[in-house]
Design a protein around this motif. Sequence first.
Motif, PDB file in Angstrom:
ATOM      1  N   UNK A   1       0.859   2.709   5.928  1.00  0.00           N
ATOM      2  CA  UNK A   1       1.689   2.771   4.730  1.00  0.00           C
ATOM      3  C   UNK A   1       3.168   2.671   5.072  1.00  0.00           C
ATOM      4  N   UNK A   2       3.570   3.327   6.141  1.00  0.00           N
ATOM      5  CA  UNK A   2       4.975   3.284   6.548  1.00  0.00           C
ATOM      6  C   UNK A   2       5.381   1.869   6.926  1.00  0.00           C
ATOM      7  N   UNK A   3       4.501   1.159   7.591  1.00  0.00           N
ATOM      8  CA  UNK A   3       4.774  -0.239   7.956  1.00  0.00           C
ATOM      9  C   UNK A   3       4.711  -1.128   6.717  1.00  0.00           C
ATOM     10  N   UNK A   4       3.745  -0.889   5.854  1.00  0.00           N
ATOM     11  CA  UNK A   4       3.574  -1.596   4.583  1.00  0.00           C
ATOM     12  C   UNK A   4       3.718  -3.111   4.742  1.00  0.00           C
ATOM     13  N   UNK A   5       2.986  -3.663   5.701  1.00  0.00           N
ATOM     14  CA  UNK A   5       3.003  -5.107   5.926  1.00  0.00           C
ATOM     15  C   UNK A   5       2.272  -5.815   4.776  1.00  0.00           C
ATOM     16  N   UNK A   6       2.494  -7.110   4.627  1.00  0.00           N
ATOM     17  CA  UNK A   6       1.804  -7.836   3.556  1.00  0.00           C
ATOM     18  C   UNK A   6       0.306  -7.990   3.791  1.00  0.00           C
ATOM     19  N   UNK A   7      -0.152  -7.705   5.023  1.00  0.00           N
ATOM     20  CA  UNK A   7      -1.566  -7.903   5.345  1.00  0.00           C
ATOM     21  C   UNK A   7      -1.951  -6.992   6.500  1.00  0.00           C
ATOM     22  N   UNK A   8      -3.236  -6.587   6.501  1.00  0.00           N
ATOM     23  CA  UNK A   8      -3.782  -5.815   7.612  1.00  0.00           C
ATOM     24  C   UNK A   8      -5.068  -6.493   8.071  1.00  0.00           C
ATOM     25  N   UNK A   9      -5.310  -6.490   9.377  1.00  0.00           N
ATOM     26  CA  UNK A   9      -6.494  -7.147   9.938  1.00  0.00           C
ATOM     27  C   UNK A   9      -7.053  -6.283  11.061  1.00  0.00           C
ATOM     28  N   UNK A  10      -8.338  -6.482  11.346  1.00  0.00           N
ATOM     29  CA  UNK A  10      -8.958  -5.808  12.476  1.00  0.00           C
ATOM     30  C   UNK A  10      -8.759  -6.691  13.705  1.00  0.00           C
ATOM     31  N   UNK A  11      -7.969  -6.211  14.642  1.00  0.00           N
ATOM     32  CA  UNK A  11      -7.645  -6.966  15.848  1.00  0.00           C
ATOM     33  C   UNK A  11      -8.102  -6.160  17.063  1.00  0.00           C
ATOM     34  N   UNK A  12      -9.021  -6.727  17.833  1.00  0.00           N
ATOM     35  CA  UNK A  12      -9.574  -6.022  18.993  1.00  0.00           C
ATOM     36  C   UNK A  12     -10.125  -4.649  18.614  1.00  0.00           C
ATOM     37  N   UNK A  13     -10.765  -4.617  17.454  1.00  0.00           N
ATOM     38  CA  UNK A  13     -11.403  -3.387  17.019  1.00  0.00           C
ATOM     39  C   UNK A  13     -10.489  -2.373  16.363  1.00  0.00           C
ATOM     40  N   UNK A  14      -9.195  -2.673  16.250  1.00  0.00           N
ATOM     41  CA  UNK A  14      -8.240  -1.749  15.643  1.00  0.00           C
ATOM     42  C   UNK A  14      -7.619  -2.374  14.410  1.00  0.00           C
ATOM     43  N   UNK A  15      -7.258  -1.533  13.443  1.00  0.00           N
ATOM     44  CA  UNK A  15      -6.573  -2.023  12.248  1.00  0.00           C
ATOM     45  C   UNK A  15      -5.097  -2.200  12.580  1.00  0.00           C
ATOM     46  N   UNK A  16      -4.582  -3.404  12.334  1.00  0.00           N
ATOM     47  CA  UNK A  16      -3.198  -3.707  12.668  1.00  0.00           C
ATOM     48  C   UNK A  16      -2.481  -4.316  11.478  1.00  0.00           C
ATOM     49  N   UNK A  17      -1.189  -4.008  11.349  1.00  0.00           N
ATOM     50  CA  UNK A  17      -0.350  -4.650  10.350  1.00  0.00           C
ATOM     51  C   UNK A  17       0.045  -6.026  10.870  1.00  0.00           C
ATOM     52  N   UNK A  18      -0.175  -7.050  10.055  1.00  0.00           N
ATOM     53  CA  UNK A  18       0.074  -8.421  10.494  1.00  0.00           C
ATOM     54  C   UNK A  18       0.829  -9.174   9.404  1.00  0.00           C
ATOM     55  N   UNK A  19       1.474 -10.300   9.752  1.00  0.00           N
ATOM     56  CA  UNK A  19       2.183 -11.088   8.739  1.00  0.00           C
ATOM     57  C   UNK A  19       1.209 -11.778   7.782  1.00  0.00           C
ATOM     58  N   UNK A  20       1.723 -12.191   6.636  1.00  0.00           N
ATOM     59  CA  UNK A  20       0.887 -12.790   5.597  1.00  0.00           C
ATOM     60  C   UNK A  20       0.225 -14.075   6.061  1.00  0.00           C
ATOM     61  N   UNK A  21       0.861 -14.794   6.997  1.00  0.00           N
ATOM     62  CA  UNK A  21       0.315 -16.064   7.473  1.00  0.00           C
ATOM     63  C   UNK A  21      -0.584 -15.893   8.706  1.00  0.00           C
TER      64      UNK A  21
ATOM     65  N   UNK B   1      -3.996   9.954   9.545  1.00  0.00           N
ATOM     66  CA  UNK B   1      -2.735   9.662  10.206  1.00  0.00           C
ATOM     67  C   UNK B   1      -2.513   8.171  10.392  1.00  0.00           C
ATOM     68  N   UNK B   2      -3.579   7.441  10.711  1.00  0.00           N
ATOM     69  CA  UNK B   2      -3.457   5.985  10.851  1.00  0.00           C
ATOM     70  C   UNK B   2      -3.101   5.344   9.516  1.00  0.00           C
ATOM     71  N   UNK B   3      -3.668   5.881   8.437  1.00  0.00           N
ATOM     72  CA  UNK B   3      -3.321   5.333   7.125  1.00  0.00           C
ATOM     73  C   UNK B   3      -1.838   5.570   6.815  1.00  0.00           C
ATOM     74  N   UNK B   4      -1.344   6.728   7.173  1.00  0.00           N
ATOM     75  CA  UNK B   4       0.077   7.024   6.951  1.00  0.00           C
ATOM     76  C   UNK B   4       0.958   6.036   7.717  1.00  0.00           C
ATOM     77  N   UNK B   5       0.560   5.683   8.922  1.00  0.00           N
ATOM     78  CA  UNK B   5       1.334   4.710   9.705  1.00  0.00           C
ATOM     79  C   UNK B   5       1.268   3.318   9.081  1.00  0.00           C
TER      80      UNK B   5
ATOM     81  N   UNK C   1       0.838  -1.213   0.000  1.00  0.00           N
ATOM     82  CA  UNK C   1       0.000   0.000   0.000  1.00  0.00           C
ATOM     83  C   UNK C   1       0.869   1.257   0.000  1.00  0.00           C
ATOM     84  N   UNK C   2       2.077   1.144  -0.525  1.00  0.00           N
ATOM     85  CA  UNK C   2       3.007   2.270  -0.473  1.00  0.00           C
ATOM     86  C   UNK C   2       2.682   3.369  -1.470  1.00  0.00           C
ATOM     87  N   UNK C   3       1.845   3.088  -2.482  1.00  0.00           N
ATOM     88  CA  UNK C   3       1.535   4.089  -3.496  1.00  0.00           C
ATOM     89  C   UNK C   3       0.673   5.210  -2.920  1.00  0.00           C
ATOM     90  N   UNK C   4       0.924   6.429  -3.380  1.00  0.00           N
ATOM     91  CA  UNK C   4       0.114   7.560  -2.936  1.00  0.00           C
ATOM     92  C   UNK C   4      -1.308   7.451  -3.466  1.00  0.00           C
TER      93      UNK C   4
END
Length: 310
Positions: free
Chosen positions: A216-236, A210-214, A78-81
Motif C-alpha cells: 500500500x505504501x508503494x501503491x504501484x499501478x500493478x503487482x505481480x508474483x515474481x520468483x514466488x514473491x508479490x512485487x510492485x511493478x510498473x504498469x507495462x 505487514x507485506x500488505x502495508x508495504x 490500493x491506498x484505501x483502508x
Amino acid sequence: MVHVVFSASEKGSLQVALSGPGGAAAVAVIGGTGGPLSRLAAKREAARQKQQAAGALPMEGTPADVLCLPLALSVGDISEAEPGEKRQKELAGLWAMSPAENEEFAEKMLEESRHALETLRRRAGSGETVRVWQSPGADAACGIRFLAAWLRPLGFDKLKVERVRLPEFEARADGTAVQYDGWGEVEPHHWAALADPEPLPAPVLNALAGEWAMLQARNAPLRAVVNGRVASVPEDFYDGFVLEALRAQPDQFREAQAIGKLLATLRPGVSDGFAAKRIEALVQKGLLEEVEDPRPGRPVYDRVLRKKGI
C-alpha cells in the motif's frame, strides 16, 4: 467454517463442491423435469457421486459459507483502508463492455466484497475457522495479504485461519497429471481431494498484513508474483508478452484472438480486461490502429486491429 475465495468462478465451483445431495434434490423439485434447473441438479448429483467414488472426504460447510472478494487487488490504486470509490474505478476499468455495464459490474463486485468482509469480521470474531483458498496468481496473493490486514483489529491470537494453496499438479488415478491456473478451474468433485489446509498462526498473519502495508505504501499501478514473491511493478510489466502475442498475429487481426493467446502464455497472469487495456495503450501510441468496431453486444476487444509499428 467460513470459506474465502477471490473470484466469481472460484465461488461458483466451491459452492457446488459444498452442495450435498439435499441441495441437489431441492433444485430438482423446483425445476421439474427437463429444465435447466433439473440439469443443474443432475450435474451436482453426478459431481457428488464422483467425489464419493474417488474417496474424497466431504467438504465442511455449505454453499452459504462461501465468501467472495473479487477485488482484483493486483491492479491499480490500493491506498484505501477498505474497498471504496478507487477500487470501484479500477474494477470498472477491467470490465471490457460498455461504460454503463462496466459501472454496473464494478458496483456489484464492490457491494459483494463489502458484504463478505462484514460477514467475515463477524463470523471470524465469533471463533469460526476461516479457510482461504489461494490460487497461484497475483490477485489471490494480494487478496490474502489484504485479508490479514482486515482481520488484524480482531487480534490474530484469537483467530483460527488456514490457507489451502492450489497444488502445482493433480496426479490422477488414471496416470495423468492435471495443471490448473486457479481454483476456479477445478471440478467441484476434485476440491476435497486437493485440499491440504495449513494453519496460519499469528506471526504468519502478522507478516502477511505487514507485506500488505508495504504494498500500500508503494501503491504501484500493478503487482505481480515474481520468483514466488508479490512485487510492485510498473504498469507495462507485461508489455513484452503483449507484443510477443501481437507479433504472432497477421498484419490485420481480431484483438480477441490475440488476447486469448496472451492469456494462455501468461497463465495465471492477467485478466482479459487488463490485457485489453495494455493493447489500447499501444493503439494510443500509434503502434496499432482500429479498422473495425466490435460487433454489437461484444466486448471492446472484439474489434479488428492493424499493425503499424510492431
